[in-house]
Write a protein that holds these residues in place. Structure first.
Motif, mmCIF file in Angstrom:
data_model
loop_
_atom_site.group_PDB
_atom_site.id
_atom_site.type_symbol
_atom_site.label_atom_id
_atom_site.label_comp_id
_atom_site.label_asym_id
_atom_site.label_seq_id
_atom_site.Cartn_x
_atom_site.Cartn_y
_atom_site.Cartn_z
ATOM 1 N N GLU A 1 8.285 -10.734 -6.384
ATOM 2 C CA GLU A 1 6.779 -11.160 -6.101
ATOM 3 C C GLU A 1 6.561 -9.945 -5.740
ATOM 4 O OE1 GLU A 1 7.315 -13.806 -3.248
ATOM 5 O OE2 GLU A 1 7.753 -15.979 -5.003
ATOM 6 N N LEU A 2 7.089 -9.102 -5.199
ATOM 7 C CA LEU A 2 6.897 -7.558 -4.193
ATOM 8 C C LEU A 2 6.309 -6.679 -5.674
ATOM 9 C CD1 LEU A 2 6.197 -6.971 -1.502
ATOM 10 C CD2 LEU A 2 8.610 -5.811 -1.500
ATOM 11 N N ILE A 3 7.101 -6.342 -6.734
ATOM 12 C CA ILE A 3 7.058 -5.865 -7.815
ATOM 13 C C ILE A 3 5.838 -5.508 -8.246
ATOM 14 C CG2 ILE A 3 7.948 -6.836 -9.470
ATOM 15 C CD1 ILE A 3 8.089 -2.837 -8.145
ATOM 16 N N ALA A 4 5.678 -7.393 -8.198
ATOM 17 C CA ALA A 4 4.515 -7.836 -8.966
ATOM 18 C C ALA A 4 2.474 -7.182 -8.428
ATOM 19 C CB ALA A 4 4.201 -9.336 -9.206
ATOM 20 N N GLU A 5 3.087 -7.212 -6.693
ATOM 21 C CA GLU A 5 1.832 -7.068 -5.987
ATOM 22 C C GLU A 5 1.469 -5.390 -6.152
ATOM 23 O OE1 GLU A 5 2.527 -8.771 -2.440
ATOM 24 O OE2 GLU A 5 2.157 -11.141 -2.997
ATOM 25 N N VAL A 6 2.425 -4.535 -6.238
ATOM 26 C CA VAL A 6 2.632 -3.099 -6.405
ATOM 27 C C VAL A 6 2.447 -2.951 -7.617
ATOM 28 C CG1 VAL A 6 4.103 -0.973 -5.874
ATOM 29 C CG2 VAL A 6 4.611 -2.698 -4.531
ATOM 30 N N GLY A 7 2.963 -3.395 -8.437
ATOM 31 C CA GLY A 7 1.901 -3.331 -9.811
ATOM 32 C C GLY A 7 0.099 -3.627 -9.753
ATOM 33 N N ARG B 1 3.055 1.887 1.523
ATOM 34 C CA ARG B 1 1.951 3.348 0.950
ATOM 35 C C ARG B 1 0.415 2.617 0.492
ATOM 36 N NH1 ARG B 1 5.574 5.097 -1.417
ATOM 37 N NH2 ARG B 1 6.447 6.320 0.858
ATOM 38 N N LEU B 2 0.399 1.958 -0.452
ATOM 39 C CA LEU B 2 -0.863 0.885 -1.201
ATOM 40 C C LEU B 2 -1.848 0.837 -0.396
ATOM 41 C CD1 LEU B 2 0.475 0.401 -4.644
ATOM 42 C CD2 LEU B 2 -0.716 2.506 -3.753
ATOM 43 N N THR B 3 -1.225 -0.175 0.211
ATOM 44 C CA THR B 3 -2.149 -0.913 1.368
ATOM 45 C C THR B 3 -2.780 -0.465 2.032
ATOM 46 O OG1 THR B 3 -0.668 -1.387 2.728
ATOM 47 C CG2 THR B 3 -0.704 -3.586 0.829
ATOM 48 N N ARG B 4 -2.472 0.856 3.093
ATOM 49 C CA ARG B 4 -3.443 1.975 3.660
ATOM 50 C C ARG B 4 -4.475 2.127 2.984
ATOM 51 N NH1 ARG B 4 2.028 2.565 5.974
ATOM 52 N NH2 ARG B 4 2.634 4.350 4.594
ATOM 53 N N ARG B 5 -3.526 3.042 1.823
ATOM 54 C CA ARG B 5 -4.524 3.429 1.054
ATOM 55 C C ARG B 5 -5.695 2.821 0.627
ATOM 56 N NH1 ARG B 5 -3.220 8.403 -1.376
ATOM 57 N NH2 ARG B 5 -4.989 9.164 -2.445
ATOM 58 N N TYR B 6 -5.905 1.294 0.040
ATOM 59 C CA TYR B 6 -6.802 0.445 0.016
ATOM 60 C C TYR B 6 -7.038 -1.088 0.997
ATOM 61 C CZ TYR B 6 -4.994 2.674 -4.116
ATOM 62 O OH TYR B 6 -4.624 3.881 -5.541
ATOM 63 N N PRO B 7 -7.454 -0.413 1.693
ATOM 64 C CA PRO B 7 -7.278 -1.385 3.283
ATOM 65 C C PRO B 7 -8.464 -2.815 2.570
ATOM 66 C CG PRO B 7 -8.537 0.381 3.654
ATOM 67 C CD PRO B 7 -7.678 1.244 2.501
ATOM 68 N N GLU B 8 -9.367 -2.284 1.973
ATOM 69 C CA GLU B 8 -10.183 -3.114 1.277
ATOM 70 C C GLU B 8 -10.246 -4.669 0.756
ATOM 71 O OE1 GLU B 8 -10.830 -0.092 1.379
ATOM 72 O OE2 GLU B 8 -11.805 0.618 2.121
ATOM 73 N N VAL B 9 -8.991 -3.891 -0.141
ATOM 74 C CA VAL B 9 -8.357 -4.515 -1.233
ATOM 75 C C VAL B 9 -7.122 -5.811 -0.749
ATOM 76 C CG1 VAL B 9 -10.235 -4.186 -3.267
ATOM 77 C CG2 VAL B 9 -7.259 -3.303 -2.771
ATOM 78 N N SER B 10 -5.936 -6.316 -1.914
ATOM 79 C CA SER B 10 -4.824 -7.183 -1.469
ATOM 80 C C SER B 10 -4.553 -7.404 -2.467
ATOM 81 C CB SER B 10 -5.614 -7.841 -0.573
ATOM 82 O OG SER B 10 -6.325 -9.214 -0.308
ATOM 83 N N PRO B 11 -3.527 -7.867 -2.811
ATOM 84 C CA PRO B 11 -3.219 -8.288 -4.079
ATOM 85 C C PRO B 11 -3.278 -9.152 -4.165
ATOM 86 C CG PRO B 11 -0.796 -7.858 -2.652
ATOM 87 C CD PRO B 11 -2.058 -7.151 -2.053
ATOM 88 N N ARG B 12 -3.836 -10.631 -2.972
ATOM 89 C CA ARG B 12 -4.555 -11.638 -3.586
ATOM 90 C C ARG B 12 -5.807 -11.645 -3.842
ATOM 91 N NH1 ARG B 12 -3.082 -14.287 0.661
ATOM 92 N NH2 ARG B 12 -4.860 -13.192 2.064
ATOM 93 N N THR B 13 -6.752 -10.648 -3.136
ATOM 94 C CA THR B 13 -7.984 -10.448 -3.982
ATOM 95 C C THR B 13 -8.367 -9.782 -5.490
ATOM 96 O OG1 THR B 13 -8.304 -8.192 -3.221
ATOM 97 C CG2 THR B 13 -9.009 -10.026 -1.724
ATOM 98 N N LEU B 14 -7.386 -9.166 -5.562
ATOM 99 C CA LEU B 14 -7.028 -8.022 -7.094
ATOM 100 C C LEU B 14 -6.476 -8.985 -7.845
ATOM 101 C CD1 LEU B 14 -5.350 -4.779 -6.223
ATOM 102 C CD2 LEU B 14 -7.649 -5.079 -6.967
ATOM 103 N N ALA B 15 -5.754 -10.103 -8.041
ATOM 104 C CA ALA B 15 -5.124 -11.394 -9.023
ATOM 105 C C ALA B 15 -6.396 -12.625 -9.084
ATOM 106 C CB ALA B 15 -3.792 -12.430 -7.824
ATOM 107 N N ALA B 16 -7.113 -12.003 -8.208
ATOM 108 C CA ALA B 16 -8.492 -13.658 -7.778
ATOM 109 C C ALA B 16 -8.929 -12.989 -8.793
ATOM 110 C CB ALA B 16 -8.551 -14.306 -6.525
#
Length: 352
Positions: free
Chosen positions: A67-73, A123-138
């Motif tokens: 799940e974590l590697i999918a969100e990182v992707g 590192r990625l969540t700090r770089r893009y604080p406006e988005v999240s894996p949930r918003t990207l998947a949606a």
């Protein structure tokens, strides 16, 4: 076992059942020993035979890593689209970890590999604080560039259908009101039963109209906000409840605003006369419009009682009580020095 008359052997009563029971016991013992050697018996259930680690725990770790590697992707894909990936990110290492997870025959991830995934995720969540894996998947479109079967698409279709229905209802309401106005008798003419029914329908539609346009303004606002969130890929389906609450609040605001104002002042001290439908739409689109109006009315009608004024009122009451006490003491004082001090105290309290 006994010998029969024809020379054959026959088992004694109960001997056959004892043999069958012995065979079943031997089978269970052998199976238990084999399960123990494989680490799947009652004592070694769910444990690795070499490391003693629970298989359920290993499965949970692998599931979490997947799940974590999918969100990182998803975050990496977003960073590639934006052209702004962190320099510390090692995509080749992430690809190797993903290939290892996809390989069923590969060994489980090491602690260092799992820690690397977690570090890249942070590192990625700090770089893009406006988005999240949930918003990207949606907001992820399909191969044809459309969103058809996910929760976001269903929500958008619901918004479109409700907005179209409200527009049609608003048009129908205006047509019906015009038809009623045409059929109402002119002043001086008779007012029959049918005319009373027409007038009742007209008044009902007139009171419904601001609520209707308030809901339409609220839908327009939600559609605008949703479009911006989709464009920036910041739309979160878990916040749909906030949108629904905003629509309900806009509907109430549209019907309530006409109770307080019928015109809007301009900067040049002139006023703009607006219909109930226009005021309802403005209030539904901007709920702050209603709240600001209520604040102005409250400040104009109700007295301004601040905390400092309340403290001054309490202090004044205490001073009056002290003045009364000092005057009573002044009447009973005998020496001049005490009377002079009491008079000074009374003057100071009255001047404060």
């Amino acid at each position: 076992m006994s010998r029969t008359t024809d020379g054959s052997h026959s088992e004694r009563p109960g001997e056959g059942s004892r043999k069958e029971a012995g065979k079943e016991a031997d089978k269970e013992t052998g199976k238990a020993q084999a399960d123990t050697r494989r680490g799947t018996g009652a004592e070694g259930a769910g444990k690795d035979p070499e490391q003693g680690i629970g298989r359920d725990a290993l499965a949970d770790c692998d599931r979490t890593a997947r799940e974590l590697i999918a969100e990182v992707g998803l975050l990496v894909s977003y960073g590639l689209q934006q052209g702004d990936l962190p320099d510390e990110l090692d995509i080749a290492r992430l690809h190797g970890i993903k290939a290892k997870l996809d390989d069923c025959d590969a060994k489980p991830l090491t602690s260092a590999e799992f820690a690397a995934i977690v570090a890249d995720y942070k590192r990625l969540t700090r770089r893009y604080p406006e988005v999240s894996p949930r918003t990207l998947a949606a907001t992820q479109p399909d191969a044809h560039g459309r969103m058809r079967k996910n929760e976001t698409a269903e929500y958008l279709r619901c918004l479109w259908y409700w907005t179209l229905g409200l527009v049609l209802f608003a048009v129908s309401t205006n047509v019906a009101m015009h038809a009623v106005e045409v059929n109402l008798p002119h002043p001086g003419q008779g007012f029959g039963y049918d005319d009373a029914v027409y007038d009742l329908w007209y008044q009902a539609l007139r009171y419904i109209e601001p609520f209707l346009y308030g809901a339409l303004g609220a839908f327009a606002y939600v559609l605008r906000v949703t479009a911006e969130k989709l464009f920036k890929r910041e739309f979160d389906p878990t916040r749909i409840g906030e949108h629904v609450n905003r629509i309900v609040l806009g509907t109430l605001a549209g019907g309530s605003i006409i109770l307080f104002i019928t015109q809007i002042p301009n900067e040049d001290t002139s006023t703009v006369q607006l219909s109930a439908a226009a005021l309802g739409f403005l209030s539904g689109y901007s709920v702050d419009f209603l709240f600001n109006t209520l604040d102005r009315i409250i400040n104009a009608v109700l007295p301004r009682v601040s905390l400092s004024s309340s403290k001054r009122s309490v202090q004044r009451t205490r001073d009056e009580d002290l003045i009364k006490e000092c005057r009573s003491l002044l009447e009973t004082a005998s020496d001049e020095e005490s009377r002079a001090r009491l008079k000074l105290m009374i003057e100071a309290l009255e001047a404060r």
